[in-house]
Design a protein around this motif. Structure first.
Motif, PDB file in Angstrom:
ATOM      1  N   SER A 213       0.943  -1.301   0.040  1.00  0.00           N
ATOM      2  CA  SER A 213       0.143   0.155   0.030  1.00  0.00           C
ATOM      3  C   SER A 213       0.693   1.259   0.119  1.00  0.00           C
ATOM      4  N   LYS A 214       0.314   2.405  -0.579  1.00  0.00           N
ATOM      5  CA  LYS A 214       0.918   3.461  -0.450  1.00  0.00           C
ATOM      6  C   LYS A 214      -0.113   4.695   0.202  1.00  0.00           C
ATOM      7  N   GLN A 256      -3.872   1.023  -3.031  1.00  0.00           N
ATOM      8  CA  GLN A 256      -3.186  -0.330  -3.232  1.00  0.00           C
ATOM      9  C   GLN A 256      -2.085  -0.127  -4.312  1.00  0.00           C
ATOM     10  N   GLU A 257      -0.947  -0.960  -3.939  1.00  0.00           N
ATOM     11  CA  GLU A 257      -0.097  -0.378  -4.963  1.00  0.00           C
ATOM     12  C   GLU A 257      -0.297  -0.939  -6.258  1.00  0.00           C
ATOM     13  N   PHE A 260      -2.397   1.677  -8.080  1.00  0.00           N
ATOM     14  CA  PHE A 260      -1.593   2.955  -7.746  1.00  0.00           C
ATOM     15  C   PHE A 260      -1.874   4.011  -8.942  1.00  0.00           C
ATOM     16  N   ASN A 279       5.837   5.390   1.395  1.00  0.00           N
ATOM     17  CA  ASN A 279       5.576   4.221   1.703  1.00  0.00           C
ATOM     18  C   ASN A 279       4.920   3.933   3.104  1.00  0.00           C
TER      19      ASN A 279
END
Ligand code: ATP
Ligand code: MG
Length: 285
Positions: A213-214, A256-257, A260, A279
């Motif tokens: 996740s970001k 969510q990455e 993204f 991050n």
């Protein structure tokens, strides 16, 4: 006090990542002098450094309570252990490869062929289901040279980038199954160890969630906020804080990455500005 005994790979592709995972879970391990067994400083855990091939057996018979290794080894060894959690590293696939100048049509190509592998059980099962007769040559390692030295017509081995195959004049013709590192556990842990495992798992999951996740922060005119909220998946709704400048807000959310870049593109279209991306170290739900 009772300790949870974990087996990890002594030296190999999973060693560093396994130690890193423990470290990210706040479990401090020093293995400077390459001992075969050591204790964590701040968690009731003992670490055993073993060959990955031996880990399923030791977890089955309780020499170790839990272990980290590639799923490929778990499947091949067919020991009676629980697969607890995928760990998101050590990704690879098990593939069939043949000399690069051979003409490959389909799986029937392998009828009557000799295939070298360190994974005979997985391979036998696979061709058994397909009803194709092959001769399996079991090798402990260096499988990729088997065709070159005339030991086999093809190989079944671990592939990640494929460069080892190319270096040995081979081409990948079938990717059979994907594998990654997993946590396995003995099937009859006592209550104390079960509880320690739960604590360890809680930390692993927080770390995995954070990794995927970001955290994003952006500024936007208030008129854009409803559209921004509809784009952001977020854990709940995004947080919205007023900026000093009248009519503007700052919006915070988690993405969510894998979604993204799509989310970022959509946000730009609705006037979000100064987007910051960070991050996330751990995420507790
Ligand atoms: P050991 O001495 O512990 O038996 P090994 O030689 O069997 O080590 P490694 O090559 O270190 O094993 O690989 C360990 C695991 O890493 C593999 O079983 C697999 O799950 C994973 N892995 C990921 N990518 C690769 C890759 N490119 N090549 C080999 N293994 C990989
Ligand atoms: Mg091995």
């Amino acid at each position: 006090m009772e300790k949870l005994k974990i087996a990890i790979q002594k030296s190999g592709r999973l060693s560093e990542k396994s130690l890193q995972l423990l470290n990210e879970c706040g479990i401090k391990v020093s293995n400077g002098d390459r001992k075969l067994r050591t204790e964590a400083r701040n968690f009731p855990m003992e670490i055993l450094f073993l060959r990955d091939d031996d880990i399923p057996q030791y977890v089955e018979n309780g020499v170790a309570d839990i272990g980290i290794l590639g799923e490929n080894e778990v499947w091949e060894k067919e020991k009676d252990v629980d697969e607890i959690e995928k760990l998101g590293f050590g990704n690879c696939r098990l593939s069939l490869a043949i000399p690069k100048d051979e003409v490959y049509t389909n799986l029937d190509y392998f009828h009557g062929k000799r295939i070298a592998t360190s994974y005979p059980k997985i391979l036998k099962k696979y061709f058994g289901v397909k009803g194709i007769d092959v001769k399996i040559e079991e090798l402990g390692g260096s499988v990729e040279i088997a065709t070159g030295i005339g030991l086999a017509d093809g190989i079944f081995d671990i592939v990640s980038t494929g460069s080892t195959l190319i270096m040995n004049g081979l081409k990948e013709v079938e990717a059979i199954i994907k594998s990654e590192a997993v946590l396995i556990a003995n099937k009859s842990l006592n209550e104390v160890k079960q509880e320690l495992l739960e604590r360890f798992l809680f930390r692993i999951r927080a770390y995995k969630r954070g990794m995927g996740s970001k955290y994003i922060v952006m500024n936007a005119p208030n008129s854009s906020i409803p559209r921004i909220c509809s784009i952001l998946p977020g854990m709940k709704s995004p947080s919205i804080l007023p900026l000093a400048e009248e009519g503007w807000s700052s919006v915070h959310s988690v993405v969510q990455e894998d979604q993204f870049w799509d989310v970022i593109d959509a946000l730009k279209d609705v006037n979000a500005q100064g987007i910051l991306v960070m991050n996330i170290e751990k995420m507790i739900l």
